[in-house]
Design a protein around this motif. Sequence first.
Motif, PDB file in Angstrom:
ATOM      1  N   HIS A  80       0.828  -1.206   0.000  1.00 29.48           N
ATOM      2  CA  HIS A  80       0.000   0.000   0.000  1.00 29.48           C
ATOM      3  C   HIS A  80       0.860   1.253   0.000  1.00 29.48           C
ATOM      4  N   ASN A  81       0.278   2.324  -0.520  1.00 28.83           N
ATOM      5  CA  ASN A  81       0.892   3.643  -0.391  1.00 28.83           C
ATOM      6  C   ASN A  81       0.456   4.239   0.950  1.00 28.83           C
ATOM      7  N   ALA A  82       0.988   3.665   2.034  1.00 28.60           N
ATOM      8  CA  ALA A  82       0.562   4.135   3.366  1.00 28.60           C
ATOM      9  C   ALA A  82       0.981   5.587   3.588  1.00 28.60           C
ATOM     10  N   HIS A  83       2.062   6.001   2.946  1.00 25.15           N
ATOM     11  CA  HIS A  83       2.482   7.405   3.090  1.00 25.15           C
ATOM     12  C   HIS A  83       1.413   8.330   2.505  1.00 25.15           C
ATOM     13  N   GLY A  84       1.009   8.040   1.294  1.00 28.58           N
ATOM     14  CA  GLY A  84      -0.023   8.856   0.659  1.00 28.58           C
ATOM     15  C   GLY A  84      -1.369   8.726   1.372  1.00 28.58           C
ATOM     16  N   LEU A  85      -1.686   7.511   1.804  1.00 25.84           N
ATOM     17  CA  LEU A  85      -2.987   7.294   2.450  1.00 25.84           C
ATOM     18  C   LEU A  85      -3.062   7.980   3.812  1.00 25.84           C
ATOM     19  N   ALA A  86      -1.921   8.169   4.449  1.00 26.94           N
ATOM     20  CA  ALA A  86      -1.921   8.965   5.683  1.00 26.94           C
ATOM     21  C   ALA A  86      -2.415  10.373   5.368  1.00 26.94           C
ATOM     22  N   GLY A  87      -1.956  10.898   4.247  1.00 25.22           N
ATOM     23  CA  GLY A  87      -2.401  12.225   3.823  1.00 25.22           C
ATOM     24  C   GLY A  87      -3.864  12.238   3.415  1.00 25.22           C
ATOM     25  N   LEU A  88      -4.287  11.194   2.693  1.00 29.08           N
ATOM     26  CA  LEU A  88      -5.690  11.138   2.273  1.00 29.08           C
ATOM     27  C   LEU A  88      -6.602  11.013   3.493  1.00 29.08           C
ATOM     28  N   GLY A  89      -6.164  10.228   4.475  1.00 29.13           N
ATOM     29  CA  GLY A  89      -6.951  10.095   5.705  1.00 29.13           C
ATOM     30  C   GLY A  89      -7.067  11.432   6.428  1.00 29.13           C
ATOM     31  N   ALA A  90      -5.970  12.170   6.475  1.00 33.97           N
ATOM     32  CA  ALA A  90      -6.002  13.488   7.127  1.00 33.97           C
ATOM     33  C   ALA A  90      -6.926  14.436   6.367  1.00 33.97           C
ATOM     34  N   ALA A  91      -6.877  14.353   5.040  1.00 35.71           N
ATOM     35  CA  ALA A  91      -7.754  15.202   4.225  1.00 35.71           C
ATOM     36  C   ALA A  91      -9.215  14.843   4.464  1.00 35.71           C
ATOM     37  N   ALA A  92      -9.503  13.542   4.471  1.00 33.46           N
ATOM     38  CA  ALA A  92     -10.891  13.104   4.683  1.00 33.46           C
ATOM     39  C   ALA A  92     -11.370  13.523   6.070  1.00 33.46           C
ATOM     40  N   ASP A  93     -10.477  13.450   7.026  1.00 29.30           N
ATOM     41  CA  ASP A  93     -10.801  13.875   8.384  1.00 29.30           C
ATOM     42  C   ASP A  93     -11.197  15.360   8.392  1.00 29.30           C
ATOM     43  N   TRP A  94     -10.412  16.153   7.706  1.00 26.61           N
ATOM     44  CA  TRP A  94     -10.707  17.590   7.635  1.00 26.61           C
ATOM     45  C   TRP A  94     -12.031  17.840   6.914  1.00 26.61           C
ATOM     46  N   LEU A  95     -12.265  17.110   5.817  1.00 21.87           N
ATOM     47  CA  LEU A  95     -13.515  17.278   5.071  1.00 21.87           C
ATOM     48  C   LEU A  95     -14.719  16.893   5.923  1.00 21.87           C
ATOM     49  N   LEU A  96     -14.568  15.824   6.720  1.00 19.56           N
ATOM     50  CA  LEU A  96     -15.673  15.407   7.588  1.00 19.56           C
ATOM     51  C   LEU A  96     -15.948  16.466   8.648  1.00 19.56           C
ATOM     52  N   ARG A  97     -14.896  17.065   9.153  1.00 16.11           N
ATOM     53  CA  ARG A  97     -15.085  18.083  10.189  1.00 16.11           C
ATOM     54  C   ARG A  97     -15.681  19.370   9.606  1.00 16.11           C
ATOM     55  N   GLU A  98     -15.163  19.786   8.458  1.00 17.00           N
ATOM     56  CA  GLU A  98     -15.697  21.005   7.827  1.00 17.00           C
ATOM     57  C   GLU A  98     -17.104  20.780   7.290  1.00 17.00           C
ATOM     58  N   GLY A  99     -17.307  19.593   6.725  1.00 19.99           N
ATOM     59  CA  GLY A  99     -18.593  19.296   6.089  1.00 19.99           C
ATOM     60  C   GLY A  99     -18.529  19.565   4.594  1.00 19.99           C
ATOM     61  N   VAL A 100     -18.762  18.533   3.784  1.00 20.92           N
ATOM     62  CA  VAL A 100     -18.709  18.713   2.331  1.00 20.92           C
ATOM     63  C   VAL A 100     -19.822  19.660   1.879  1.00 20.92           C
ATOM     64  N   GLU A 101     -20.965  19.662   2.574  1.00 18.29           N
ATOM     65  CA  GLU A 101     -22.055  20.585   2.214  1.00 18.29           C
ATOM     66  C   GLU A 101     -21.557  22.029   2.218  1.00 18.29           C
ATOM     67  N   LYS A 102     -20.837  22.372   3.282  1.00 18.49           N
ATOM     68  CA  LYS A 102     -20.351  23.746   3.426  1.00 18.49           C
ATOM     69  C   LYS A 102     -19.312  24.082   2.347  1.00 18.49           C
ATOM     70  N   LEU A 103     -18.393  23.141   2.116  1.00 18.80           N
ATOM     71  CA  LEU A 103     -17.360  23.372   1.099  1.00 18.80           C
ATOM     72  C   LEU A 103     -17.983  23.440  -0.290  1.00 18.80           C
ATOM     73  N   CYS A 104     -18.990  22.613  -0.510  1.00 20.34           N
ATOM     74  CA  CYS A 104     -19.704  22.627  -1.794  1.00 20.34           C
ATOM     75  C   CYS A 104     -20.362  23.982  -2.005  1.00 20.34           C
ATOM     76  N   ALA A 105     -21.034  24.477  -0.985  1.00 22.09           N
ATOM     77  CA  ALA A 105     -21.705  25.778  -1.101  1.00 22.09           C
ATOM     78  C   ALA A 105     -20.688  26.859  -1.461  1.00 22.09           C
ATOM     79  N   ARG A 106     -19.535  26.775  -0.827  1.00 19.86           N
ATOM     80  CA  ARG A 106     -18.461  27.731  -1.105  1.00 19.86           C
ATOM     81  C   ARG A 106     -18.009  27.635  -2.573  1.00 19.86           C
ATOM     82  N   GLU A 107     -17.774  26.429  -3.043  1.00 22.55           N
ATOM     83  CA  GLU A 107     -17.303  26.259  -4.429  1.00 22.55           C
ATOM     84  C   GLU A 107     -18.375  26.662  -5.435  1.00 22.55           C
ATOM     85  N   GLN A 108     -19.638  26.394  -5.096  1.00 22.60           N
ATOM     86  CA  GLN A 108     -20.725  26.786  -6.005  1.00 22.60           C
ATOM     87  C   GLN A 108     -20.775  28.303  -6.142  1.00 22.60           C
TER      88      GLN A 108
END
Lengths: 376, 376
Positions: B246-274
């Motif tokens: 596995h690319n555990a190095h990269g997946l550590a980063g993806l996990g951190a990103a997903a963690d941040w997205l879950l905390r921020e909320g994709v709904e909120k980020l989506c509204a911002r991008e829209q």
Amino acid sequence: MIYMDNAATTLRKAPGVIEAVTAAMKTAGNAARGAHGPALEAAGIVYDAREKLAALLGCPRADHVIFTANATQALNTAIYGLLGPGDRAVTTDLEHNSVLRPLYALQDQGMALDILPADRQGRIRYEALEALLPGAKALVCTHASNLTGNLLDLARIAELAHRYGALLIVDAAQTAGSIPINMTELGVDLLCFSGHKGLLGPQGTGGLCIRPGVELRPLLRGGSGVRSHDRAQPPEYPTRLEAGTHNAHGLAGLGAAADWLLREGVEKLCAREQELTRRFYEGVLSIGGVTVYGDFSVWPRGSVVALNVGDLDSSAAADALYTDYGIAVRAGAHCAPRLHDALGTAERGAVRFSFSPFTTEEEIDAAAAAVRELAG
Amino acid sequence: MIYMDNAATTLRKAPGVIEAVTAAMKTAGNAARGAHGPALEAAGIVYDAREKLAALLGCPRADHVIFTANATQALNTAIYGLLGPGDRAVTTDLEHNSVLRPLYALQDQGMALDILPADRQGRIRYEALEALLPGAKALVCTHASNLTGNLLDLARIAELAHRYGALLIVDAAQTAGSIPINMTELGVDLLCFSGHKGLLGPQGTGGLCIRPGVELRPLLRGGSGVRSHDRAQPPEYPTRLEAGTHNAHGLAGLGAAADWLLREGVEKLCAREQELTRRFYEGVLSIGGVTVYGDFSVWPRGSVVALNVGDLDSSAAADALYTDYGIAVRAGAHCAPRLHDALGTAERGAVRFSFSPFTTEEEIDAAAAAVRELAG
């Protein structure tokens, strides 16, 4: 902790690797997808890594260095790209499942497969190999066993394979970066490597080097950044075998690692690892009840020593080494089922110690002393 | 520099991503290959990333989140794992080459393929889709076009596909992380994602989420860390579809990103991008000589705006934007050849501006002003 599982992945990376990955994560765009600064920077990172890998492994053309996620994907790309149901292939008992399982899947589709046996020391007979070669399209073999460290004589094997018109696909996952390899001088047609083992780069990197003239069908198809209107994957290497966004972040690290290896010299690092391996081997050889696997009369070899202690299960021994001595080793089966059968270790597995150029003599001696205590 | 090529790869990653990758490069061993601390840490990183991606994308089981090197490999895994020469598949004109080329290769082997046309605004007719579905094994479609940003109504498409017994494979490369997706609620059977675009993680990451019960043949075969003595890849997910380190190095980063997205909320980020996308669209819409592609009457949409300026070649326009204004955009063909044909941009391509949640209003306004000057 004393980390001796470098044959699975090296924990300490080459100087500059982490910095290169970090920098790339801040500045690299998508390689070959755009003409702006970040995209060109990513393209430069990828091309630089190709050039360094080509120099390191003796590949005559940088554009014939194909990047994949790991050595397994490289081996799948080589094997499925070359072989099909109507062909015949030859391999050996020494192989890892990353070679065996793709070949078995082709065998199940009608490909003929012959497997050269290994003896109880994990050795093959080159004379027996020759008998299997007539009519074979490819010989797929490891450079060094990931279980015993036994090295195969690639120059001799390439000469034999080519005498019968077979191409030579080599699994160099255990040797790239640790043992000098010049694929052109050795006569290797397809050399598959891992980026995160002896090459001391990040996980998520690996690849294969293609001798110019060898034609492989693509395993993956997708965006290529060029010839977008073609129905098929573009025919030129490396694009033919690379689809989708490159791991430019990881390849920045692999490029930095290759750069360090070129500057240090693989010969020097190899000598260092051989010395460490010999020191450990000699440290455990005479311990009563310890069985060491492999043929240690031939050097250089992969920098691994696999053993068992008394009648301890290999997992129990590895757990004790980690819990009581802080020594991280790998136990059990090593994804090399046929070689375990040949060695007689299919049931209990083996405890594998594997080294890197950063392993110290003190660590070697501590590990040997721990084995002695465990056996006592 | 104003980076507006986020649909190719996001340059600014989620907070914590670089730190997570750096930490993993110092401490992570080989996931599922050993029982010592570094190996277990790597296994934990990978499993944690599976759990977070499952939570983010509505996959009912974390062990049905499969990691690949990028979205292209995920799509190849889904398409080749499900479809074969005797089957029939349906796709659309909107697709990227990562969908089209694998399907074309299967078509060349005898698979029947129907392609739903798009109109000059890049829209499909759902009624016309229904007519193609009887007898199809799978419908493969994008969630949002990487060229126009037009979003497909996945719930409606899933309902149609399932009515005719077809499975739905979705290319969410352009939407995962940017548009809320719950694959279970939508009825998606296989959801393919990229880790380095809207998910704001490192390159070298991507994957697919599998609805429990959907059976895919492996694309890659190799070491699995379990069942080493089996000839075949182990049947259980995720191991069935993941071979090698596995690319555990990269997946550590993806996990951190997903963690941040879950905390921020994709709904909120989506509204911002829209909001950013709409601001840019409205900023360029009325500029004389500017042609914007896509159907902007339907929101939400992918956060991209593709346009052409006067009769300028798209590459010339992108070069001018980068050189004179420091704005990084993508020009030319966008690996979506059929959609370029539908839009009438096969020859000149299109200039694509694409945004991330970190894009600012000032950047949007500067980019719109640059387009106005260029058109003037």
